[in-house]
Write a protein that holds these residues in place. Structure first.
Motif, PDB file in Angstrom:
ATOM      1  N   LYS A 190      68.875   7.677 128.315  1.00 14.91           N
ATOM      2  CA  LYS A 190      68.630   6.758 129.416  1.00 14.91           C
ATOM      3  C   LYS A 190      69.097   5.358 129.036  1.00 14.91           C
ATOM      4  CE  LYS A 190      64.569   9.213 131.202  1.00 14.91           C
ATOM      5  NZ  LYS A 190      63.148   9.098 131.613  1.00 14.91           N
ATOM      6  N   VAL A 208      66.408   2.981 133.217  1.00 19.00           N
ATOM      7  CA  VAL A 208      65.057   2.417 133.265  1.00 19.00           C
ATOM      8  C   VAL A 208      65.175   0.901 133.319  1.00 19.00           C
ATOM      9  CG1 VAL A 208      62.833   2.173 132.109  1.00 19.00           C
ATOM     10  CG2 VAL A 208      64.072   4.347 131.980  1.00 19.00           C
ATOM     11  N   GLU A 213      62.233   3.500 137.382  1.00 14.52           N
ATOM     12  CA  GLU A 213      63.242   4.473 136.960  1.00 14.52           C
ATOM     13  C   GLU A 213      64.216   4.768 138.113  1.00 14.52           C
ATOM     14  OE1 GLU A 213      63.323   8.735 134.542  1.00 14.52           O
ATOM     15  OE2 GLU A 213      61.490   7.546 134.718  1.00 14.52           O
ATOM     16  N   TYR A 242      68.285   6.697 139.185  1.00  9.88           N
ATOM     17  CA  TYR A 242      69.288   7.698 138.811  1.00  9.88           C
ATOM     18  C   TYR A 242      70.668   7.228 139.269  1.00  9.88           C
ATOM     19  CZ  TYR A 242      71.941  11.990 138.380  1.00  9.88           C
ATOM     20  OH  TYR A 242      72.898  12.908 138.020  1.00  9.88           O
ATOM     21  N   LYS A 298      58.063  -1.183 134.750  1.00  9.89           N
ATOM     22  CA  LYS A 298      59.291  -0.412 134.623  1.00  9.89           C
ATOM     23  C   LYS A 298      59.542   0.415 135.886  1.00  9.89           C
ATOM     24  CE  LYS A 298      58.956   0.121 129.580  1.00  9.89           C
ATOM     25  NZ  LYS A 298      60.217  -0.522 129.203  1.00  9.89           N
ATOM     26  N   ASN A 322      57.786   2.912 121.344  1.00 10.67           N
ATOM     27  CA  ASN A 322      58.247   4.279 121.592  1.00 10.67           C
ATOM     28  C   ASN A 322      58.038   5.089 120.322  1.00 10.67           C
ATOM     29  OD1 ASN A 322      59.901   6.641 121.936  1.00 10.67           O
ATOM     30  ND2 ASN A 322      61.005   5.583 123.562  1.00 10.67           N
ATOM     31  N   LYS A 353      61.079   9.280 140.745  1.00 10.82           N
ATOM     32  CA  LYS A 353      59.791   9.268 140.045  1.00 10.82           C
ATOM     33  C   LYS A 353      59.934   9.761 138.608  1.00 10.82           C
ATOM     34  CE  LYS A 353      56.834   9.758 144.109  1.00 10.82           C
ATOM     35  NZ  LYS A 353      55.776  10.572 144.776  1.00 10.82           N
ATOM     36  N   SER A 354      60.898  10.639 138.373  1.00 12.33           N
ATOM     37  CA  SER A 354      61.152  11.143 137.027  1.00 12.33           C
ATOM     38  C   SER A 354      62.571  11.699 136.983  1.00 12.33           C
ATOM     39  CB  SER A 354      60.143  12.230 136.647  1.00 12.33           C
ATOM     40  OG  SER A 354      60.261  13.344 137.519  1.00 12.33           O
ATOM     41  N   GLY A 355      63.076  11.878 135.765  1.00 14.02           N
ATOM     42  CA  GLY A 355      64.398  12.462 135.603  1.00 14.02           C
ATOM     43  C   GLY A 355      65.545  11.491 135.787  1.00 14.02           C
ATOM     44  N   GLY A 356      65.243  10.203 135.830  1.00 14.61           N
ATOM     45  CA  GLY A 356      66.296   9.216 135.981  1.00 14.61           C
ATOM     46  C   GLY A 356      67.046   8.969 134.692  1.00 14.61           C
ATOM     47  N   ASN A 357      68.161   8.259 134.797  1.00 16.16           N
ATOM     48  CA  ASN A 357      68.921   7.911 133.591  1.00 16.16           C
ATOM     49  C   ASN A 357      69.081   6.402 133.418  1.00 16.16           C
ATOM     50  OD1 ASN A 357      70.669   7.575 135.726  1.00 16.16           O
ATOM     51  ND2 ASN A 357      72.319   8.831 134.886  1.00 16.16           N
TER      52      ASN A 357
END
Length: 358
Positions: free
Chosen positions: A274, A303, A230, A232, A228, A337, A297-301
């Motif tokens: 996301k 995946v 990620e 933005y 995966k 999940n 690396k994080s906080g994306g919308n």
């Protein structure tokens, strides 16, 4: 390190686990363990539980099985329901599957596994623990067709699930899937041993408990992580999903919405923040460039999942002008999940396979 037990060790280990669980009850004063034989009837051992606040007792009949899958609990339920008394009937196994636990619960029967998960319902004691990791390996054959690496078997099971009401013969399934007779026969045996297919006297077979199949498959499937990435985007989720669908139409359907994005098309039950999308690896760079996605690396919308082979995109569907993963892949992904994913997966299972849940 996980442990494995031979059958002759199960009963002694089960006795110790039973006493450990019951002794957690503050008003339990003593537990008598009685070994059973042919003359004592049902169960592998009985237990008489004494209480400190009065002279009453509770009798438990405990059946110990080396396997906690549905076909074993079905037999236990049938036998326990033949007894009409005040005993508490308990099923014990190294690990009790999700469907087995639910079935025992619905029949007001108790269970304990060797990792501490349990449901005990008696006149004076009610205990319910779940969520403990399975510490004990079940004895299985060398080949597990639920693993992500089993591509051929995955294609066969997905074909059966795409037509859940169909009765199959090995030869017909070979023709439809393009897989060998040996492979189809092995998958058939694999599912039959788990009581997930029914075979009639003419050799035709069909799926029975799809919910158990999907839960077990998801549990093993996610033992190996997916690839995966990620990203933005400045666009909103609805805009992103619309752009992805338009882009996919122009690129041989190589970008397919999955996870919560797919679940929202099948049976919207939960909100999500996301966009989940499968993108075939040869189109990934073009996809990122055309949609103006920025890696984070994080906080994306967004995946992006790179499919490990062709099976995750088998039987994808077009719903409301969007390409989405099949019900099977969507459910498997959602069950990976924990929490909201399980809720969304159950809604799709109920909608797509209602007639094959038992």
């Amino acid at each position: 390190m996980k442990q494995n037990f031979w059958e002759n060790q199960y009963i002694q280990t089960a006795k110790e686990q039973f006493c450990k669980i019951i002794n957690e009850v503050p008003f339990v004063s003593d537990i008598e363990i009685i070994n059973t034989g042919l003359q004592r009837g049902f169960g592998d051992f009985h237990a008489i539980v004494h209480f400190s606040d009065n002279d009453s007792i509770q009798r438990f009949c405990v059946k110990v099985s080396p396997n906690g899958e549905r076909r074993f609990t079905k037999i236990f339920i049938m036998e326990a329901n033949q007894h009409k008394d005040e005993h508490c009937y308990v099923f014990m196994a190294p690990y009790v599957s999700t469907a087995s636990a639910e079935s025992l619960y619905n029949n007001k029967l108790s269970y304990i596994d060797l990792s501490g998960n349990c449901y005990i319902l008696s006149r004076r004691i009610i205990i319910h623990f779940k969520g403990n990791e399975n510490k004990y390996l079940e004895k299985r054959e060398n080949k597990n067709y639920f693993l992500k690496t089993s591509g051929a078997s995955s294609a066969i099971m997905r074909t059966m699930l795409d037509k859940p009401f169909e009765s199959w013969q090995v030869k017909k399934l070979c023709e439809v899937t393009g897989k060998s007779i040996g492979m189809v026969s092995n998958v058939k045996r694999f599912l039959k041993e788990r009581d997930l297919i029914y075979e009639d006297k003419d050799g035709k077979f069909r799926l029975t408990d799809i919910k158990e199949l999907l839960h077990t498959w998801a549990n093993d499937y996610h033992k190996k992580e997916s690839q995966k990435i990620e990203y933005y985007s400045l666009d909103s989720l609805p805009e992103l999903e619309k752009e992805i669908s338009s882009w996919s139409i122009e690129h041989d359907s190589c970008a397919v919405l999955g996870g919560f994005s797919a679940a929202a098309r099948y049976s919207p039950t939960v909100r999500y923040k996301k966009v989940d999308v499968y993108v075939e690896p040869q189109y990934l760079n073009e996809f990122i460039l055309d949609l103006n996605l920025q890696p984070v690396k994080s906080g994306g919308n967004v995946v992006v999942t790179i499919p490990h082979d062709e099976t995750p995109l088998m039987f994808y569907r077009e719903i409301n002008n969007s390409f989405v993963t099949s019900p099977v892949q969507t459910i498997i992904d959602l069950l990976g999940n924990v929490g909201r994913g399980e809720e969304a997966a159950e809604a799709i299972i109920l909608k797509e396979y209602k007639e094959r849940l038992i």
